[in-house]
Structures are given as structure tokens and as C-alpha cells.
Design an enzyme around this catalytic site. Sequence first.
Site, PDB file in Angstrom:
ATOM      1  N   LYS A  66      13.304 -51.267 -89.305  1.00  0.00           N
ATOM      2  CA  LYS A  66      13.772 -50.519 -90.899  1.00  0.00           C
ATOM      3  C   LYS A  66      15.306 -50.599 -91.775  1.00  0.00           C
ATOM      4  O   LYS A  66      15.483 -51.681 -90.710  1.00  0.00           O
ATOM      5  CB  LYS A  66      14.149 -49.249 -90.055  1.00  0.00           C
ATOM      6  CG  LYS A  66      13.584 -48.885 -89.293  1.00  0.00           C
ATOM      7  CD  LYS A  66      13.378 -47.146 -88.179  1.00  0.00           C
ATOM      8  CE  LYS A  66      12.069 -46.962 -87.508  1.00  0.00           C
ATOM      9  NZ  LYS A  66      12.775 -44.875 -87.270  1.00  0.00           N
TER      10      LYS A  66
ATOM     11  N   TYR B 122       6.293 -40.751 -93.979  1.00  0.00           N
ATOM     12  CA  TYR B 122       6.827 -39.497 -92.520  1.00  0.00           C
ATOM     13  C   TYR B 122       6.012 -38.197 -93.307  1.00  0.00           C
ATOM     14  O   TYR B 122       6.538 -37.219 -92.079  1.00  0.00           O
ATOM     15  CB  TYR B 122       8.335 -39.509 -92.694  1.00  0.00           C
ATOM     16  CG  TYR B 122       8.947 -40.657 -91.453  1.00  0.00           C
ATOM     17  CD1 TYR B 122       8.285 -41.012 -90.503  1.00  0.00           C
ATOM     18  CD2 TYR B 122       9.863 -41.100 -91.924  1.00  0.00           C
ATOM     19  CE1 TYR B 122       8.693 -42.186 -89.651  1.00  0.00           C
ATOM     20  CE2 TYR B 122      10.359 -41.930 -91.503  1.00  0.00           C
ATOM     21  CZ  TYR B 122      10.227 -43.294 -90.352  1.00  0.00           C
ATOM     22  OH  TYR B 122       9.989 -43.638 -89.074  1.00  0.00           O
TER      23      TYR B 122
ATOM     24  N   ASN C 252      17.069 -46.417 -85.056  1.00  0.00           N
ATOM     25  CA  ASN C 252      16.069 -46.939 -83.812  1.00  0.00           C
ATOM     26  C   ASN C 252      15.766 -48.033 -84.397  1.00  0.00           C
ATOM     27  O   ASN C 252      15.483 -48.614 -83.766  1.00  0.00           O
ATOM     28  CB  ASN C 252      15.702 -46.366 -83.647  1.00  0.00           C
ATOM     29  CG  ASN C 252      14.789 -45.510 -84.355  1.00  0.00           C
ATOM     30  OD1 ASN C 252      14.599 -45.661 -85.460  1.00  0.00           O
ATOM     31  ND2 ASN C 252      14.128 -44.689 -84.058  1.00  0.00           N
TER      32      ASN C 252
ATOM     33  N   HIS D 174       9.907 -48.746 -85.980  1.00  0.00           N
ATOM     34  CA  HIS D 174       9.158 -48.012 -85.408  1.00  0.00           C
ATOM     35  C   HIS D 174       8.152 -48.361 -85.136  1.00  0.00           C
ATOM     36  O   HIS D 174       7.574 -49.429 -85.345  1.00  0.00           O
ATOM     37  CB  HIS D 174       8.618 -47.342 -86.620  1.00  0.00           C
ATOM     38  CG  HIS D 174       7.663 -46.118 -87.611  1.00  0.00           C
ATOM     39  ND1 HIS D 174       8.118 -45.106 -87.013  1.00  0.00           N
ATOM     40  CD2 HIS D 174       6.770 -46.182 -87.829  1.00  0.00           C
ATOM     41  CE1 HIS D 174       6.673 -44.292 -86.882  1.00  0.00           C
ATOM     42  NE2 HIS D 174       5.989 -45.418 -87.045  1.00  0.00           N
TER      43      HIS D 174
ATOM     44  N   GLU E 182      -0.837 -45.378 -91.647  1.00  0.00           N
ATOM     45  CA  GLU E 182       0.375 -45.974 -91.462  1.00  0.00           C
ATOM     46  C   GLU E 182       0.524 -47.390 -92.193  1.00  0.00           C
ATOM     47  O   GLU E 182       0.218 -47.711 -93.653  1.00  0.00           O
ATOM     48  CB  GLU E 182       0.908 -46.633 -90.554  1.00  0.00           C
ATOM     49  CG  GLU E 182       2.155 -44.881 -89.579  1.00  0.00           C
ATOM     50  CD  GLU E 182       2.629 -45.008 -88.684  1.00  0.00           C
ATOM     51  OE1 GLU E 182       2.893 -43.833 -88.887  1.00  0.00           O
ATOM     52  OE2 GLU E 182       2.561 -45.760 -87.860  1.00  0.00           O
TER      53      GLU E 182
END
Length: 140
Positions: free
Chosen positions: A10, A50, A113, A116, A127
Amino acid sequence: MIERTLSIVKPDGVSRGLTGTVIGRLEGEGLKILAMKMIRMTKAQAKGFYKVHEGKPFFESVTDFMSSGPCVVMILEGEEGIRRYRNLMGATYYKEAEAGTIRRDFATDIEKNVVHGSDSVETAGYEINYFFNALEVAGG
Ligand code: CMP
């Protein structure tokens, strides 16, 4: 079962110079990289990625964050690849993640975080196709 999964480093991971660390960990676990590129999503592209989270309280914020800078996206493959990559990442909230996981070691909040990973075979299919076409799967 041999599975493919989508991995994203990310914007926080890329900007903090953690791309190589993430790649080292997943290759060290024996997961194979079939495809990889750096992208920068628009807000609309992040919303499409998302879309399962549309309507949740964090949807606007996470799609702002994911379109705030470049990401490195990869297709990984391996025996039980989805579970093994999720084990490497650790829980979404880094304080709940096991010691030695990527998120426990590097995440700074529930949103930033670092990585993913797809959570099921169905999600992985969506995805992977969201970011890659067949010609880009060089290692497959
Ligand atoms: P990821 O595994 O990419 O899936 C959805 C992302 O939304 C998640 O990681 C976090 O980066 C972000 N997020 C922010 N708040 C939450 C929350 N309360 N629950 C789950 N995900 C969240």
C-alpha cells in the site's frame, strides 16, 4: 490446492521503503511472484477495488488513502497461497497481529497497514483481474 492471490504494497509501505522487505518475506515463504507492477489508483479505481466495503464507515477514508500514492501490486502463487500470504501479513489491525507478521512489525494504524491480500478464491479472482490482464502474467 495451488492458489493465486493478489498482494498490494500500500502507499504507506511504498513511501516508507518497505516494498523490498515485503517481497523478501513472501519469497522467503516460498510464494512465487507471477506478475508485478507499480500503479497509482484514482479515487474511482480505489472505490472499484474495495466495492465490497462500500457503505462501511471506513470506505471513504480507505479509498482516499489507497489513491494517495503509488502501490505495488503482485500476483502470488503457491500451495494454499491465500492462507499463507494472509499468515505472513497478520491481522488487519496490527495490534491483533501475531509477532513476526508484516503488519505487526510495520503497520501504524488499522488503515495504514502496509499490505493487502485477497481473503478467498473468489475475491482473488476479482482482484487479480482488476489489475492484470493475461499478457501481464509473465511468470504463469
Ligand atoms: P485491507 O485488508 O486492504 O481491506 C480493507 C482495508 O480497509 C483494510 O485492509 C484497512 O486498510 C482499511 N480499514 C480501515 N478501517 C478498517 C476497519 N475498521 N476494518 C477493516 N478494515 C479497515
